[in-house]
Design a protein around this motif. Structure first.
Motif, PDB file in Angstrom:
ATOM      1  N   MET A   1       9.246   7.494  15.059  1.00 31.28           N
ATOM      2  CA  MET A   1       8.735   8.696  15.706  1.00 31.28           C
ATOM      3  C   MET A   1       9.898   9.423  16.379  1.00 31.28           C
ATOM      4  N   THR A   2       9.899  10.700  16.287  1.00 29.19           N
ATOM      5  CA  THR A   2      10.928  11.516  16.898  1.00 29.19           C
ATOM      6  C   THR A   2      10.749  11.545  18.406  1.00 29.19           C
ATOM      7  N   LEU A   3      11.864  11.517  19.119  1.00 32.62           N
ATOM      8  CA  LEU A   3      11.792  11.660  20.564  1.00 32.62           C
ATOM      9  C   LEU A   3      11.371  13.083  20.894  1.00 32.62           C
ATOM     10  N   VAL A   4      10.327  13.212  21.679  1.00 29.10           N
ATOM     11  CA  VAL A   4       9.803  14.517  22.056  1.00 29.10           C
ATOM     12  C   VAL A   4      10.179  14.790  23.509  1.00 29.10           C
ATOM     13  N   LYS A   5      10.870  15.897  23.715  1.00 29.51           N
ATOM     14  CA  LYS A   5      11.275  16.281  25.062  1.00 29.51           C
ATOM     15  C   LYS A   5      10.233  17.242  25.616  1.00 29.51           C
ATOM     16  N   ILE A   6       9.784  16.970  26.844  1.00 29.70           N
ATOM     17  CA  ILE A   6       8.834  17.877  27.486  1.00 29.70           C
ATOM     18  C   ILE A   6       9.457  18.452  28.749  1.00 29.70           C
ATOM     19  N   GLU A   7       8.992  19.659  29.107  1.00 33.02           N
ATOM     20  CA  GLU A   7       9.547  20.328  30.282  1.00 33.02           C
ATOM     21  C   GLU A   7       8.487  20.997  31.142  1.00 33.02           C
ATOM     22  N   THR A   8       7.247  21.045  30.668  1.00 38.75           N
ATOM     23  CA  THR A   8       6.221  21.790  31.410  1.00 38.75           C
ATOM     24  C   THR A   8       4.992  20.918  31.698  1.00 38.75           C
ATOM     25  N   GLU A   9       4.252  21.325  32.711  1.00 39.63           N
ATOM     26  CA  GLU A   9       2.996  20.652  33.038  1.00 39.63           C
ATOM     27  C   GLU A   9       2.022  20.739  31.859  1.00 39.63           C
ATOM     28  N   GLU A  10       2.028  21.856  31.160  1.00 40.15           N
ATOM     29  CA  GLU A  10       1.122  22.036  30.026  1.00 40.15           C
ATOM     30  C   GLU A  10       1.411  21.005  28.938  1.00 40.15           C
ATOM     31  N   GLN A  11       2.688  20.807  28.616  1.00 39.02           N
ATOM     32  CA  GLN A  11       3.058  19.808  27.608  1.00 39.02           C
ATOM     33  C   GLN A  11       2.632  18.417  28.058  1.00 39.02           C
ATOM     34  N   PHE A  12       2.876  18.107  29.318  1.00 39.27           N
ATOM     35  CA  PHE A  12       2.494  16.803  29.839  1.00 39.27           C
ATOM     36  C   PHE A  12       0.981  16.619  29.804  1.00 39.27           C
ATOM     37  N   ASN A  13       0.235  17.625  30.228  1.00 44.71           N
ATOM     38  CA  ASN A  13      -1.222  17.511  30.266  1.00 44.71           C
ATOM     39  C   ASN A  13      -1.826  17.311  28.875  1.00 44.71           C
ATOM     40  N   GLU A  14      -1.175  17.833  27.845  1.00 37.52           N
ATOM     41  CA  GLU A  14      -1.618  17.570  26.470  1.00 37.52           C
ATOM     42  C   GLU A  14      -1.433  16.087  26.130  1.00 37.52           C
ATOM     43  N   LEU A  15      -0.325  15.519  26.577  1.00 34.47           N
ATOM     44  CA  LEU A  15      -0.077  14.099  26.323  1.00 34.47           C
ATOM     45  C   LEU A  15      -1.107  13.211  27.020  1.00 34.47           C
ATOM     46  N   VAL A  16      -1.486  13.584  28.234  1.00 31.75           N
ATOM     47  CA  VAL A  16      -2.435  12.775  29.010  1.00 31.75           C
ATOM     48  C   VAL A  16      -3.778  12.669  28.294  1.00 31.75           C
ATOM     49  N   LYS A  17      -4.076  13.614  27.422  1.00 28.51           N
ATOM     50  CA  LYS A  17      -5.327  13.574  26.666  1.00 28.51           C
ATOM     51  C   LYS A  17      -5.312  12.477  25.594  1.00 28.51           C
ATOM     52  N   GLU A  18      -4.128  11.975  25.256  1.00 27.62           N
ATOM     53  CA  GLU A  18      -3.996  10.918  24.251  1.00 27.62           C
ATOM     54  C   GLU A  18      -4.557   9.613  24.810  1.00 27.62           C
ATOM     55  N   ASP A  19      -4.885   8.677  23.919  1.00 29.14           N
ATOM     56  CA  ASP A  19      -5.339   7.354  24.358  1.00 29.14           C
ATOM     57  C   ASP A  19      -4.274   6.668  25.198  1.00 29.14           C
ATOM     58  N   SER A  20      -3.035   6.759  24.718  1.00 26.77           N
ATOM     59  CA  SER A  20      -1.925   6.151  25.450  1.00 26.77           C
ATOM     60  C   SER A  20      -0.617   6.797  25.004  1.00 26.77           C
ATOM     61  N   PHE A  21       0.360   6.752  25.899  1.00 24.89           N
ATOM     62  CA  PHE A  21       1.701   7.226  25.562  1.00 24.89           C
ATOM     63  C   PHE A  21       2.692   6.685  26.571  1.00 24.89           C
ATOM     64  N   LEU A  22       3.933   6.698  26.179  1.00 24.15           N
ATOM     65  CA  LEU A  22       5.027   6.219  27.008  1.00 24.15           C
ATOM     66  C   LEU A  22       5.883   7.412  27.402  1.00 24.15           C
ATOM     67  N   LEU A  23       6.178   7.518  28.701  1.00 24.80           N
ATOM     68  CA  LEU A  23       7.009   8.615  29.211  1.00 24.80           C
ATOM     69  C   LEU A  23       8.275   8.042  29.818  1.00 24.80           C
TER      70      LEU A  23
END
Length: 108
Positions: A1-23
């Protein structure tokens, strides 16, 4: 999987909708963070089915503060946080971020 860089609350909030993720919260100027980031990258290379993202503290300080405040996880850098079901299930920092600690936290 490609490393995904996030910079905004919107990007983060989309991730939180996932079952699980590592930050991973990464400092661009810290040698300890560079070592931990290498371990994180090795983990992702070996476990490419794990949803993941990272942020660079210097470029996304408001996002880092938002995560610490919303989830009551004291900010550290470097820091790895495993989110499951929309909330932090595990976090650790500095030299304790290793391929093994990430495998233990995520369960793979």
């Amino acid at each position: 999987m490609t490393l995904v860089k996030i910079e905004t609350e919107e990007q983060f909030n989309e991730l939180v909708k996932e079952d699980s993720f590592l930050l991973f919260k990464h400092s661009l100027t810290c040698p300890v963070s560079a070592e931990a980031f290498t371990e994180y990258q090795r983990y992702i290379d070996e476990h490419n089915d794990v949803k993941t993202a990272y942020l660079a503290i210097q470029e996304a300080r408001p996002l880092s503060a938002y995560i610490a405040e919303i989830f009551d996880v004291k900010h550290q850098s470097p820091q790895a946080i495993y989110f499951k079901d929309g909330k932090p299930a595990w976090n650790d920092s500095h030299w304790r971020i290793t391929v093994t600690s990430l495998e233990d936290a995520v369960g793979k």
